[in-house]
Design an enzyme around this catalytic site. Structure first.
Site, PDB file in Angstrom:
ATOM      1  NE  ARG A  36      43.718  28.487  46.661  1.00  0.00           N
ATOM      2  CZ  ARG A  36      42.796  29.351  46.251  1.00  0.00           C
ATOM      3  NH1 ARG A  36      42.393  29.378  44.984  1.00  0.00           N
ATOM      4  NH2 ARG A  36      42.257  30.204  47.092  1.00  0.00           N
TER       5      ARG A  36
ATOM      6  NE  ARG B 270      44.520  36.452  42.300  1.00  0.00           N
ATOM      7  CZ  ARG B 270      43.896  35.391  42.812  1.00  0.00           C
ATOM      8  NH1 ARG B 270      44.222  34.928  43.998  1.00  0.00           N
ATOM      9  NH2 ARG B 270      42.920  34.806  42.131  1.00  0.00           N
TER      10      ARG B 270
ATOM     11  CG  HIS C 205      39.868  31.332  38.604  1.00  0.00           C
ATOM     12  ND1 HIS C 205      39.154  31.444  39.765  1.00  0.00           N
ATOM     13  CD2 HIS C 205      39.799  30.023  38.232  1.00  0.00           C
ATOM     14  CE1 HIS C 205      38.651  30.251  40.072  1.00  0.00           C
ATOM     15  NE2 HIS C 205      39.029  29.378  39.160  1.00  0.00           N
TER      16      HIS C 205
ATOM     17  CD  GLU D   5      37.446  26.267  39.007  1.00  0.00           C
ATOM     18  OE1 GLU D   5      36.900  26.845  39.935  1.00  0.00           O
ATOM     19  OE2 GLU D   5      38.657  26.435  38.720  1.00  0.00           O
TER      20      GLU D   5
ATOM     21  CE  LYS E  49      40.111  36.222  37.795  1.00  0.00           C
ATOM     22  NZ  LYS E  49      39.377  36.769  38.970  1.00  0.00           N
TER      23      LYS E  49
ATOM     24  CE1 TYR F  94      35.448  32.900  39.121  1.00  0.00           C
ATOM     25  CE2 TYR F  94      34.984  34.040  37.057  1.00  0.00           C
ATOM     26  CZ  TYR F  94      35.885  33.624  38.028  1.00  0.00           C
ATOM     27  OH  TYR F  94      37.224  33.932  37.907  1.00  0.00           O
TER      28      TYR F  94
ATOM     29  CB  THR G 160      41.212  36.745  46.509  1.00  0.00           C
ATOM     30  OG1 THR G 160      41.209  35.333  46.729  1.00  0.00           O
ATOM     31  CG2 THR G 160      40.162  37.112  45.487  1.00  0.00           C
TER      32      THR G 160
ATOM     33  CG  PHE H 120      32.013  39.219  44.710  1.00  0.00           C
ATOM     34  CD1 PHE H 120      32.319  38.238  43.781  1.00  0.00           C
ATOM     35  CD2 PHE H 120      32.049  38.887  46.062  1.00  0.00           C
ATOM     36  CE1 PHE H 120      32.653  36.954  44.179  1.00  0.00           C
ATOM     37  CE2 PHE H 120      32.394  37.590  46.469  1.00  0.00           C
ATOM     38  CZ  PHE H 120      32.691  36.629  45.516  1.00  0.00           C
TER      39      PHE H 120
HETATM   40  P1  CMP Z   1      38.673  34.334  41.488  1.00  0.00           P
HETATM   41  O1  CMP Z   1      39.746  33.490  42.049  1.00  0.00           O
HETATM   42  O2  CMP Z   1      38.546  34.407  40.013  1.00  0.00           O
HETATM   43  O3  CMP Z   1      37.261  33.825  42.088  1.00  0.00           O
HETATM   44  C1  CMP Z   1      36.156  34.690  42.216  1.00  0.00           C
HETATM   45  C2  CMP Z   1      36.497  36.113  41.975  1.00  0.00           C
HETATM   46  O4  CMP Z   1      35.574  37.059  42.491  1.00  0.00           O
HETATM   47  C3  CMP Z   1      37.791  36.450  42.694  1.00  0.00           C
HETATM   48  O5  CMP Z   1      38.873  35.806  42.029  1.00  0.00           O
HETATM   49  C4  CMP Z   1      37.775  37.979  42.635  1.00  0.00           C
HETATM   50  O6  CMP Z   1      38.309  38.476  41.412  1.00  0.00           O
HETATM   51  C5  CMP Z   1      36.281  38.304  42.651  1.00  0.00           C
HETATM   52  N1  CMP Z   1      35.867  38.949  43.909  1.00  0.00           N
HETATM   53  C6  CMP Z   1      35.387  40.199  44.027  1.00  0.00           C
HETATM   54  N2  CMP Z   1      35.097  40.483  45.302  1.00  0.00           N
HETATM   55  C7  CMP Z   1      35.406  39.383  46.033  1.00  0.00           C
HETATM   56  C8  CMP Z   1      35.354  39.058  47.421  1.00  0.00           C
HETATM   57  N3  CMP Z   1      34.897  39.921  48.333  1.00  0.00           N
HETATM   58  N4  CMP Z   1      35.764  37.818  47.813  1.00  0.00           N
HETATM   59  C9  CMP Z   1      36.206  36.919  46.909  1.00  0.00           C
HETATM   60  N5  CMP Z   1      36.282  37.179  45.568  1.00  0.00           N
HETATM   61  C10 CMP Z   1      35.897  38.396  45.131  1.00  0.00           C
END
Ligand code: CMP
Length: 139
Positions: free
Chosen positions: A85, A102, A115, A126, A9, A49, A91, A57
């Protein structure tokens, strides 16, 4: 053998961490079989997305994903989806296990460095979103 989609990212690209993150993938036995550096348009980020479009969000997520270039990759290997993962960690970087991408490179749940696809079905859609089949170089 399985494939998954990874995005490094804008925060991690800006911090000059592309190589360190790819090293985690390669060390774990995942191969980079497709790669595109892109600055996503708003339409591309919203389309990618789309599953999150009703989430509170969503706007912040799209704003962040168009804020700078990203590196989109197809990773291939045994259990690639779960392995990626595991390498990424939770996340929310505050909840990510020590030693995960992360935990080591992310600053917040929005600026969370990477991601990765979360299921076989999402990995297939995807990958197809960014990579025509002749842009993938399986070795
Ligand atoms: P990603 O795996 O890219 O998928 C969706 C993205 O939304 C996640 O990573 C986060 O960067 C972002 N995000 C922000 N707030 C939330 C949340 N509450 N739960 C999940 N994803 C979130």
């Amino acid at each position: 053998m399985e494939r998954t989609l990874s995005i490094i990212k804008p925060d991690a690209v800006a911090k000059n961490c592309i190589g360190k993150i790819i090293d985690r993938f390669e060390t774990a036995g995942l191969k980079v079989v497709g790669a595109r550096m892109m600055h996503l348009s708003r339409a591309e980020a919203e389309g990618f997305y789309a599953v999150h479009k009703e989430r509170p969000f969503f706007k912040d997520l799209v704003d962040f994903m168009v804020s700078g270039p990203v590196l989109v990759q197809v990773l291939e290997g045994d259990n690639a989806i779960a392995k990626n993962r595991e390498l990424m960690g939770a996340t929310d970087p505050k909840k990510a296990a020590p030693g995960t991408i992360r935990a080591d490179f992310a600053d917040s749940i929005d600026a969370n460095a990477v991601h990765g696809s979360d299921s076989a079905e999402n990995a297939a859609s995807e990958i197809a979103f960014f990579f025509p089949s002749n842009w993938i170089f399986s070795r």
